[in-house]
Design an enzyme around this catalytic site. Structure first.
Site, short mmCIF file in Angstrom:
data_model
loop_
_atom_site.label_atom_id
_atom_site.label_comp_id
_atom_site.label_asym_id
_atom_site.label_seq_id
_atom_site.Cartn_x
_atom_site.Cartn_y
_atom_site.Cartn_z
N GLU A 265 0.89 -1.16 0.00
CA GLU A 265 0.00 0.00 0.00
C GLU A 265 0.92 1.21 0.00
O GLU A 265 1.69 1.41 0.95
CB GLU A 265 -0.88 -0.06 1.24
CG GLU A 265 -2.19 0.67 1.08
CD GLU A 265 -2.21 1.95 1.83
OE1 GLU A 265 -1.90 2.98 1.19
OE2 GLU A 265 -2.52 1.94 3.02
N CYS A 299 -1.49 8.96 3.26
CA CYS A 299 -1.37 8.66 1.83
C CYS A 299 -2.68 8.96 1.13
O CYS A 299 -2.72 9.10 -0.08
CB CYS A 299 -0.92 7.23 1.61
SG CYS A 299 -2.01 6.06 2.33
C1 UN1 Z 1 -1.67 5.81 4.84
O1 UN1 Z 1 -1.70 7.01 5.03
O2 UN1 Z 1 -0.59 5.20 4.81
O3 UN1 Z 1 -8.10 6.80 4.83
C2 UN1 Z 1 -2.88 4.98 4.61
C3 UN1 Z 1 -7.12 7.22 5.46
C4 UN1 Z 1 -6.15 6.22 6.03
C5 UN1 Z 1 -4.93 6.22 5.19
C6 UN1 Z 1 -3.98 5.17 5.58
N1 UN1 Z 1 -6.75 4.92 6.12
O4 UN1 Z 1 -6.90 8.39 5.63
#
Ligand code: UN1
Length: 507
Positions: A265, A299
Site C-alpha cells: 500500500e 497517503c
Molecule cells: C496511509 O496514510 O498510509 O483513509 C494509509 C485514510 C487512512 C490512510 C492510511 N486509512 O486516511
C-alpha cells in the site's frame, strides 16, 4: 468514554515516561541505540531504539518458522480470541497509546484517538475474518462418489513493514491480518516510531499470542532489506513509499527460493474535483480536512484540487479563509489543528518543493509559523497554484495543497490527467450533478472515490482502503478479501466410493 480533564492530567504525567524499543528476543549483544525525539521538540527525548542485529534477524525468522505450523493448527476461532484479547488490552492502555502518538509521532489528540480506534477496529475485524474464513473447510461441488473441499492456511512467516504516519493502526493492522490467516510475523516498524510498536507487540504477547509468533525487529532500511532478502519469508506486507515497494519487489524477485507474495500500500497524487454545482461551505470544510489534517501526512490526503473556473475565485477565497484560521503548533495542546511533520528530512524536502514552485513563479500562499516552531519539524501550511497536476513529479507528503483551474468542457481531460499520474489511491468529487458523478466514477482509475465529503479517514469494514497502479497491489485493508491474500489455498479431493477407483474418470 474519554473524559477530557482527567485524561489531560494523565497525559501530562506520561510525558515524563521514557520508553524503549528492542528486538523481541534481544540478545545480550550491544546493538546501536538511537534516541527517539519529539518531532515538535527535537530536544525532548521520548525513548530509545535498539536496532536488530543481523544474527537476531536470522534467529527471529527461525523462531517464527518453527512455531508457524502450531499457530496455523490452532484454527481460526482460537486465533480470533487471541486477537480480540489484544484489542481489549489496547483499549485498557488508551492513555499510553495516546501519549505515544502525540510524543513520538507528533499527532494531535484527535488524530491520536482516531489512530487507536482504527487499531482496535483492525484487530477485531481481522479476528472475525479468521473466524469467518479459517474455521473449517469450504465444501466444493463434485459428482457422487467424490468429496471436494478447500481450506485456507497460513503461508509461513510474513514480514510486515509499516510507516510512521500510522505508527499504531497500520503497524498492528497488517500483522493482525497475517496472524489471523495462520502466519507468524516479524514486524519492522518505521525507524521514527518504534516505541508505540513495542508497546503494541508487548500487549499482544500479554494477550496470549506467543512471542515467537509475533516478533518486533526495530531498525532502519537495512533491517528491512535483511528481512525481505531472506528466502524463508513467504510474504511481505508493506505500507510506505512507492519507491521502497518497488525495491522490495526487486529484492523478492532476486531471492533464490519460493515465490513470495507482496501486498503493498503506497503513495498517491490524490485529487479532488469541484464543479460549479458544489456547496461552497461544505467544499471548504472537506478540502481543509483532506489536505491539512494530520499535517497532510496521510497517503489518502488531498494534494491537487481542481476547481471549475466559474467558481474558482469564490472557492479559493473561502478555502484560504479557513486555512488562515487553522491553529498550527504543539500537538500536545488541545487547540492545535496541525502539528509537525515527522522529521527534519521530511521538512527539508517539503521546503525544497515550495521554494522551487516560488521560483517557478507559481502563486504561493503560506501560513506564518508560531513562535518556537524552530525547535521542531514544522512546515507552514501552503497553497500553491499550478497549471496541471502533471506539473508535479512526486508526492509531497505534508501540509501542501495545489490548486488547478479547469473549464467545464475540459472535465474529461482533468480525469485523464489525474489517471496519467499513474497513481490511483483516493479521488474526491464535489458536485450535485449525478451525470458528472457517474462520468467521473466510470473513468477514474482509483481505489477510493469520495463524493461530497472529505477523502481521508477510511473506516475499517465500511470503507476498505487501498489503491491501484503506483499506489499499491491491493487487496484493500479492512475489506473482505484482505486476510485471504495472506493465505494459501489447499484443495482436498477424496474418492468416497467403496470400490476405490476414480468415479469421475471411469464413468
Ligand atoms: C496511509 O496514510 O498510509 O483513509 C494509509 C485514510 C487512512 C490512510 C492510511 N486509512 O486516511
Amino acid at each position: 468514554p474519554l473524559v477530557l480533564e482527567p485524561l489531560l492530567g494523565r497525559l501530562a504525567e506520561l510525558d515524563r515516561k521514557h520508553w524503549r524499543a528492542e528486538p523481541t528476543f534481544c540478545s545480550g549483544a550491544e546493538g546501536e541505540v538511537a534516541p527517539i525525539n519529539k518531532p515538535h521538540d527535537l530536544s525532548a527525548e521520548v525513548g530509545t531504539r535498539r536496532d536488530a542485529l543481523d544474527f537476531e534477524v536470522e534467529e527471529a525468522i527461525t523462531r517464527a518458522e518453527d512455531i508457524q505450523p502450531g499457530w496455523n493448527a490452532l484454527g481460526g476461532e482460537k486465533r480470533a480470541l487471541l486477537l480480540e484479547a489484544a484489542a481489549d488490552l489496547f483499549e485498557e492502555h488508551t492513555d499510553e497509546f495516546l501519549s505515544l502518538c502525540q510524543r513520538e509521532a507528533g499527532k494531535t489528540l484527535l488524530d491520536a484517538v482516531l489512530e487507536l480506534r482504527e487499531a482496535v477496529d483492525f484487530l477485531r475485524f481481522y479476528a472475525n475474518e479468521a473466524r469467518r474464513q479459517f474455521s473449517g473447510p469450504m465444501p466444493l461441488p463434485g459428482p457422487t462418489g467424490e468429496e471436494n473441499r478447500l481450506t485456507l492456511n497460513g503461508r509461513g512467516v510474513f514480514a510486515c513493514i509499516s510507516p510512521w504516519n500510522f505508527p499504531l493502526a497500520i503497524f498492528i493492522g497488517t500483522p493482525a491480518a497475517a496472524l489471523a490467516a495462520g502466519n507468524t510475523v516479524v514486524a519492522k516498524p518505521a525507524e521514527q516510531t518504534p516505541l508505540i510498536a513495542a508497546l503494541a507487540v508487548r500487549l499482544c504477547h500479554e494477550a496470549g499470542i506467543p512471542e515467537e509468533a509475533f516478533q518486533l525487529l526495530p531498525g532502519a532500511g537495512e533491517v528491512g532489506e535483511l528481512i525481505t532478502s531472506d528466502p524463508r519469508i513467504a510474504g511481505v506486507a508493506f505500507t510506505g513509499s512507492t519507491q521502497t515497494a518497488q525495491a522490495i519487489n526487486r529484492s523478492l524477485a532476486a531471492r533464490d527460493g519460493p515465490i513470495a507474495t507482496l501486498i503493498a500500500e503506497t503513495g498517491g497524487q490524490n485529487a479532488m474535483i469541484v464543479d460549479s454545482t458544489a456547496l461552497p461551505e461544505q467544499v471548504t470544510r472537506d478540502v481543509v480536512a483532506s489536505a491539512f489534517q494530520s499535517a497532510g501526512q496521510r497517503c489518502s490526503a488531498l494534494r491537487v484540487l481542481h476547481i471549475q473556473e466559474d467558481v474558482y475565485d469564490e472557492m479559493l477565497t473561502m478555502i484560504r479563509g479557513a486555512f488562515e484560521a487553522l491553529h498550527i503548533g504543539n500537538p500536545e495542546h488541545l487547540a492545535t489543528d496541525i502539528g509537525p511533520v515527522i522529521d527534519p528530512d521530511a521538512k527539508s524536502s517539503l521546503e525544497r518543493h515550495v521554494a522551487r514552485r516560488k521560483k517557478g513563479s507559481s502563486n504561493v500562499w503560506r501560513r506564518r509559523l508560531h513562535r518556537g516552531a524552530a525547535a521542531g519539524c514544522f512546515v507552514a501550511p501552503t497553497i500553491i497554484e499550478l497549471d496541471s497536476i502533471l506539473d508535479l513529479k512526486r508526492e509531497n507528503f505534508g501540509p501542501i495543497l495545489h490548486v488547478v483551474r479547469y473549464k467545464a468542457s475540459d472535465l474529461g481531460r482533468v480525469v485523464e490527467d489525474i489517471n496519467a499520474t499513474g497513481y490511483g489511491l483516493t479521488l474526491g468529487l464535489h458536485s450535485r450533478n449525478d451525470d458528472t458523478r457517474a462520468f467521473v466514477e466510470s473513468r477514474a482509475k482509483v481505489g477510493n472515490f469520495y463524493v461530497n465529503r472529505n477523502q481521508i479517514g477510511a473506516v475499517v469494514e465500511s470503507q476498505p482502503f487501498g489503491g491501484e497502479g503506483l499506489s499499491g497491489t491491493g487487496p484493500k485493508a479492512g475489506g473482505p478479501h484482505y486476510v485471504a491474500r495472506f493465505a494459501t489455498e489447499r484443495v482436498v479431493c477424496i474418492d468416497t466410493t467403496a470400490a476405490g477407483g476414480n468415479a469421475t474418470l471411469l464413468a
